[in-house]
Design an enzyme around this catalytic site. Sequence first.
Site, PDB file in Angstrom:
ATOM      1  N   GLU A   1      24.929 -27.774  -7.073  1.00 17.54           N
ATOM      2  CA  GLU A   1      24.432 -29.284  -6.316  1.00 17.54           C
ATOM      3  C   GLU A   1      23.218 -28.775  -4.938  1.00 17.54           C
ATOM      4  O   GLU A   1      22.868 -28.971  -5.100  1.00 17.54           O
ATOM      5  CB  GLU A   1      25.799 -29.624  -5.186  1.00 17.54           C
ATOM      6  CG  GLU A   1      26.671 -30.365  -6.377  1.00 17.54           C
ATOM      7  CD  GLU A   1      25.934 -31.810  -6.735  1.00 17.54           C
ATOM      8  OE1 GLU A   1      24.997 -32.077  -6.679  1.00 17.54           O
ATOM      9  OE2 GLU A   1      26.265 -31.491  -8.641  1.00 17.54           O
ATOM     10  N   ASP A   2      24.066 -28.225  -3.968  1.00 19.83           N
ATOM     11  CA  ASP A   2      22.980 -27.779  -3.153  1.00 19.83           C
ATOM     12  C   ASP A   2      22.608 -26.600  -3.494  1.00 19.83           C
ATOM     13  O   ASP A   2      22.744 -25.343  -3.866  1.00 19.83           O
ATOM     14  CB  ASP A   2      23.523 -27.265  -1.743  1.00 19.83           C
ATOM     15  CG  ASP A   2      23.400 -27.059  -0.405  1.00 19.83           C
ATOM     16  OD1 ASP A   2      21.613 -26.724  -0.932  1.00 19.83           O
ATOM     17  OD2 ASP A   2      24.070 -27.457   0.433  1.00 19.83           O
TER      18      ASP A   2
END
Length: 736
Positions: free
Chosen positions: A81-82
Site C-alpha cells: 500500500e505504502d
Amino acid sequence: MDTETDLVFQPLEDALDHSERNYNREKIRAAYEYAKELHAGQTRQSGEPYISHPVAVAEIVVGLGLDTDSVCAALLHDTVEDCADKTSLDLISEKFGQNVAMLVDGLTKLVQINVEDKEEANIENIRKMLLAMSKDIRVIFIKLCDRLHNMRTLAAKKEDRRRAIALETMYIYAPLAHRLGINSIKQELENLSLSYLDPIGYSEVKNRIEERYGQSRDLINEAKASIEKRLTESGIHFELNGRIKSIYSLYNKMYNHNKSFDQIYDFYALRIIVDTELECYTALGIIHEMFRSIPGRFKDYISNPKPNMYRSLHTSVMSSSGIPFEVQIRTFEMHRVAEYGIAAHWKYKSGETASESIDEKLQWVSRLFEIEDDTQDPEEFMDAFKIDIFRDEIFVFTPKGDVIVLPQGSTMIDFAYAIHSGVGNKMVGAKLNGMIVPIDREPQTGDIVEILTSSASKGPSRDWLNIVKTGDAKNKIRQWFKKEKRTENIALGKAEIERELHRMGRPYTEEQQNEIVANVARRVGMQDTEDMYNMLGYGGMPLSKIAAKLRDEFDRVVKEPQTEVTADKVKLASPRRVKATGGVIVDGEDGCVTKFARCCNPLPGDPIIGFITRGFGVSIHKIDCPNVLAGQANPEQRDRFINAHWEYGAADSPADVYEALITVVAESSISLLADITSALADMKVSLLGINTQKKGPDTMLVNLTVGCKNIGHYDSIVSRLRGIKSVLSVTRGFGK
Ligand code: MN
C-alpha cells in the site's frame, strides 16, 4: 488447497494455457496465493473479492505477452500500500526475486494524479514523469493493464471518482498507450473514458454508427465478399476482417474537427492482412481497381511509419452502391506491432528470427522518445527496457499535483522559483514528502515538495545564487536584488571595484577612482556610476566584463608616481639626475624594485630599512623615520619590514644623486633666495625644488629639495647654508 476448483484463478489459468509463451506456472500460482492471502477479507466496490482485480490485470498482462515476472508483479501490484512499506517489498523480493519486487515497487509509486484544470504542458510533464518514474518499461505496461481493468469496472465507483479516473485515463494513460504503440489498449481506454466523460455524446455517436451500419451492412458484406473473391483469385494468402472504427475517433472527428457524420467516410474499416510488404501494394492495386477511391484519403504508413512505428496502407473507397469505407492493408508483423506496440516483442518472441527486427524496435524506441543512443547492447536493452532517457531531468510534484520539471541537481529553491518568483522570494523553508528539509536539498523524481512562505520573509539571500541550479532561479533572485536592494547592491558593487583597483598596484586618490569609474561606466553605456555599481552588486554584470576597461582607465588616470617639483618661482639649475631606485640591496630580494620613501628621503650613508608595499616593490626609509617607528608598532605591518643596506660604494659614486630635503629658517631679507641659490651653485648642487613661507613677522621658512650624493655631501651642503648671514637654522626634511 485444490487448485483445480479455484474459480477466481481459472480465467488467468486459461489465458496462460492459450499463450504462446512458456510461463513459470508455479511461480505465478505462488504469487497468486500470496496476493490472495494479503487481500483476504478485502472486497472491491462491486462486492467481489479484491483478488479478482489483480487476477484480471494479470490476465491482460498475459494477453500482451509480458513475461512471468510481469504477471507476478500484476498479481501483487496492490499488496504494497505504502511506498515506504519496505517490509512487504522485502518479503516479495525474498519470495519472488528482486525483479518482481522492483516492478511492484514501481507500480506502487505511480500515484494518482489529478489532471483536472491542468494545462496541456503540465499534462505532458506528467506523462513524461510516469515514464521517468518507471525505471522499467514493464511497469508502464502493467500499469496500463491495471488501468484498463479499473476502467472496465469503473461503474462500481462513485460519480466524482469516476470522472477523475476517466479524465486521468484520457489525458495520461491513453496517450501513453498510444506512444507505446499499444493500439488495442489505447482504443479501449479512450472509448471507456469517453463513455464516462460525455455519456450523451458517446451514445449519440454510437447509435448513429450502429444505425448507419445497420442500413449498410448488407452492402458492406457484398463489397467484402467481392474483395475476398478477387484476392483469392490473385493467389495471395490473406486474412480479411471488418469492424466499426473506434467511437472515440469518430467522436473526435465530429466534435473536435467539426465534421458532420456524413463527412466521415471511414466509420467502417476493412482490414486486409497479408504475408509480405509487396503483397500489401498488390492488394492495394486490386482495391483501387475494384472501387472508386476517395481523393486525398490514401496514406502510405509503410514507407512512412508513424512515430510509434505503426505501419499500414490506408485508403478510403466508395462501393458501387455508394457506401464509403476505409481499407487498411498490412502484413501480419505490422499488425502485431499495431496492436501490441513494443509489447509485440514479448508476445511473438518465438516468431522473431533475425536481429534486424530488434534493431528496428530499437530505432522505434529511440524515435518514440526522440533520442539517439546506440551505445546500448540490443540484447540488454530488450532485457529490461530501462528508461533512463530522462536522467537529466527530475519530475517533482506540487502539493496540488502539478508536476514541475527541473534539471537534475535542482534544489528546493529552484523548485520554489519554478512555481513563481513570488513563492521563491517569500520562501522561508521547504517540506519534502511532508518533512521539513534544508532548502538546498535536491528532490528526486516523484517527490512531493511544499514550499513554506511567509509575508515576513526578508527576501532571498545572496548565498542562494551559489545554491540554485537553474538559470531561471538565478535570474529571478537577481531581479529581486536589483529591485529591492539598490543601496546594498551599490555598496557591494563599489567594494568589488575597489578591490579590483587595489590590485592594480599603485596608490590613487578618491577623485581618481571616481574618474576611472565614471569613464568605465560611460564605456559600457551607463549614464550613472551608481547604476554600474548596482548591476555589479546584484550580479547582473560580472566584474570580468569590465576588468580590462578598469585597467585601461586606471593606467590612463593614475600615472606612474613622479617627483613633485614645487618650485615654481625658481628656474632649476640643471636637469634632474636623481637615481630614484638602485644603490640599495634588500635582503633576499635580487633586483627587486625599490623606491625611496618621500617621508624621510634617505641618503647613502643613512641607516635604512625596507618596507614591502602592496604592489610597488620595497620602499626604503631611514631607520629612524617616524613612519617606520609607527609601522613597527603595528602588528599588521611589523612583518613587512625587511633589512636593507646601501650597495658597496654607493656613497662614493659621483654618478648617483639622491633627493634630499632641507629646511632653512632665516630672517626676512630681500637677498635670502639669491644667497641660497648662489651658495648651492657654488657647490655644484642641483636645486630641484624651492618653496618659501612667511614664518613670523621677520622670519621666513624655505624648503629646499636638492640633489645630493650621500650623507657626507649633505652635511657639507648644510654647513655651507648655515654660513649665510641671515640664516637661523638648517634642518633635514621639510619643516613647517
Ligand atoms: Mn490495481
